[in-house]
Design a protein around this motif. Structure first.
Motif, mmCIF file in Angstrom:
data_model
loop_
_atom_site.group_PDB
_atom_site.id
_atom_site.type_symbol
_atom_site.label_atom_id
_atom_site.label_comp_id
_atom_site.label_asym_id
_atom_site.label_seq_id
_atom_site.Cartn_x
_atom_site.Cartn_y
_atom_site.Cartn_z
ATOM 1 N N GLU A 69 -16.101 3.283 53.434
ATOM 2 C CA GLU A 69 -16.392 2.579 52.081
ATOM 3 C C GLU A 69 -17.243 1.754 52.514
ATOM 4 O O GLU A 69 -18.160 1.577 52.561
ATOM 5 C CB GLU A 69 -15.455 2.029 51.300
ATOM 6 N N ARG A 70 -17.221 0.370 54.003
ATOM 7 C CA ARG A 70 -18.107 -0.484 54.353
ATOM 8 C C ARG A 70 -19.202 0.137 54.892
ATOM 9 O O ARG A 70 -19.929 -0.611 54.900
ATOM 10 C CB ARG A 70 -17.349 -1.317 54.945
ATOM 11 N N THR A 71 -19.312 1.199 55.651
ATOM 12 C CA THR A 71 -20.204 2.308 56.538
ATOM 13 C C THR A 71 -21.376 2.792 55.773
ATOM 14 O O THR A 71 -22.189 2.188 55.667
ATOM 15 C CB THR A 71 -19.810 2.771 57.783
ATOM 16 N N ALA A 72 -20.444 3.076 54.249
ATOM 17 C CA ALA A 72 -21.311 3.554 53.450
ATOM 18 C C ALA A 72 -22.187 2.587 52.534
ATOM 19 O O ALA A 72 -23.498 2.825 52.656
ATOM 20 C CB ALA A 72 -20.554 4.868 52.207
ATOM 21 N N LEU A 73 -21.548 1.354 52.398
ATOM 22 C CA LEU A 73 -22.631 0.207 51.562
ATOM 23 C C LEU A 73 -22.928 -0.480 51.774
ATOM 24 O O LEU A 73 -24.408 -0.544 51.727
ATOM 25 C CB LEU A 73 -21.249 -0.704 51.110
ATOM 26 N N ALA A 74 -22.946 -0.687 53.721
ATOM 27 C CA ALA A 74 -23.507 -0.920 54.226
ATOM 28 C C ALA A 74 -24.745 -0.723 54.455
ATOM 29 O O ALA A 74 -26.324 -0.747 53.919
ATOM 30 C CB ALA A 74 -23.188 -1.314 56.222
ATOM 31 N N ARG A 100 -26.397 2.036 52.235
ATOM 32 C CA ARG A 100 -26.603 1.817 50.659
ATOM 33 C C ARG A 100 -27.541 0.185 50.596
ATOM 34 O O ARG A 100 -28.618 0.540 50.166
ATOM 35 C CB ARG A 100 -25.415 2.171 49.938
ATOM 36 N N PHE A 101 -27.392 -0.343 51.379
ATOM 37 C CA PHE A 101 -27.322 -1.965 50.917
ATOM 38 C C PHE A 101 -28.503 -2.712 51.340
ATOM 39 O O PHE A 101 -29.133 -3.496 51.724
ATOM 40 C CB PHE A 101 -25.973 -3.402 50.183
ATOM 41 N N GLY A 102 -28.521 -1.617 53.237
ATOM 42 C CA GLY A 102 -29.842 -2.140 54.306
ATOM 43 C C GLY A 102 -29.195 -3.062 54.652
ATOM 44 O O GLY A 102 -30.015 -3.716 55.624
ATOM 45 N N LEU A 103 -27.433 -2.818 55.516
ATOM 46 C CA LEU A 103 -26.963 -4.166 55.474
ATOM 47 C C LEU A 103 -26.716 -3.665 57.758
ATOM 48 O O LEU A 103 -26.680 -2.108 57.475
ATOM 49 C CB LEU A 103 -25.713 -4.790 55.271
ATOM 50 N N ALA A 104 -26.803 -4.088 57.875
ATOM 51 C CA ALA A 104 -26.395 -4.010 59.836
ATOM 52 C C ALA A 104 -25.003 -3.500 59.553
ATOM 53 O O ALA A 104 -24.240 -2.629 60.634
ATOM 54 C CB ALA A 104 -26.833 -4.899 60.743
ATOM 55 N N PHE A 160 -27.640 -10.480 61.613
ATOM 56 C CA PHE A 160 -26.799 -11.841 62.199
ATOM 57 C C PHE A 160 -25.337 -11.913 61.298
ATOM 58 O O PHE A 160 -25.754 -11.298 60.363
ATOM 59 C CB PHE A 160 -27.599 -13.345 62.093
ATOM 60 N N PRO A 161 -24.440 -12.320 61.316
ATOM 61 C CA PRO A 161 -23.079 -12.807 60.308
ATOM 62 C C PRO A 161 -23.597 -13.982 59.324
ATOM 63 O O PRO A 161 -24.044 -14.454 59.172
ATOM 64 C CB PRO A 161 -22.626 -13.177 61.166
ATOM 65 N N ALA A 162 -22.769 -12.872 57.827
ATOM 66 C CA ALA A 162 -23.618 -14.005 57.262
ATOM 67 C C ALA A 162 -21.875 -13.973 55.768
ATOM 68 O O ALA A 162 -21.419 -12.598 56.208
ATOM 69 C CB ALA A 162 -24.708 -13.536 56.035
ATOM 70 N N ARG A 163 -21.439 -14.480 55.170
ATOM 71 C CA ARG A 163 -21.169 -14.285 54.119
ATOM 72 C C ARG A 163 -21.083 -14.972 52.796
ATOM 73 O O ARG A 163 -21.810 -15.735 52.647
ATOM 74 C CB ARG A 163 -19.771 -15.545 54.434
ATOM 75 N N ILE A 164 -20.598 -13.601 51.661
ATOM 76 C CA ILE A 164 -21.265 -13.484 50.990
ATOM 77 C C ILE A 164 -19.435 -14.439 49.973
ATOM 78 O O ILE A 164 -19.216 -13.363 50.522
ATOM 79 C CB ILE A 164 -21.985 -12.265 50.286
#
Length: 177
Positions: A27-32, A34-38, A77-81
């Motif tokens: 799920e995390r891979t698919a969401l990344a 979808r949202f253009g995240l690494a 780069f790492p980020a926290r949301i």
């Protein structure tokens, strides 16, 4: 529409306890994607549901550790949301057509009315609502730790300090005057 993070909740009766949603690796891979995240290293939400007149209120928190793409250097780069979740699920009215439907209706919205999600049937997808909340919380212009170095390599400086051949020629003219 298929959701990468589906978590269906029955509207009646509502679960009495806090709902915890933890995205798995797929799920995390698919969401990344979808949202253009690494990448997304962790996605966790805790949501309380409350029956309200004509709606179900979902409130809680979302926390995610993501690999953001720097808007300047293109490097990850790492980020926290950390985001507050405050949504209202409203049952979609039937498909019956009323002759007044075509009339222009003016509605005043309160702050609570802005984050409404319609659902039909006896359940709604809380997981997709969490995914959308994450998508809205991502900063599309985030800058990573290498942003300044990337600007310097490209010869880009702040607006208050122009550089390059034109700036040198203007500086020379200013000194002559």
């Amino acid at each position: 529409m298929h959701s990468e993070l589906s978590y269906m909740v029955k509207a009646r009766p509502l679960p009495g306890e806090t709902i915890k949603i933890e995205a798995d690796a797929g799920e995390r891979t698919a969401l990344a994607e979808r949202f253009g995240l690494a990448g997304i290293d962790r996605l966790h939400a805790e949501i309380d549901l409350e029956q309200r007149a004509g709606a179900i209120r979902a409130s809680g928190t979302l926390a995610a550790d993501v690999q953001q793409i720097c808007a300047v250097s293109g490097e990850a780069f790492p980020a926290r949301i950390e985001e507050r979740v405050d949504l209202r699920f409203v049952e979609r009215s039937g498909d019956s057509h009323d002759e007044n439907d075509d009339a222009e209706i003016e509605i005043e919205l309160e702050a609570d009315d802005c984050d409404e999600i319609e659902y039909s049937g006896d359940a709604f997808d809380l997981g997709e609502a969490v995914a959308q909340t994450l998508g809205l919380a991502i900063d599309p212009y985030a800058e990573g730790p290498e942003a300044d170095a990337a600007r310097e390599r490209a010869g880009i400086t702040g607006d208050d300090t122009p550089n390059g051949p034109l700036a040198e020629a203007l500086a020379a003219l200013t000194k002559k005057g």
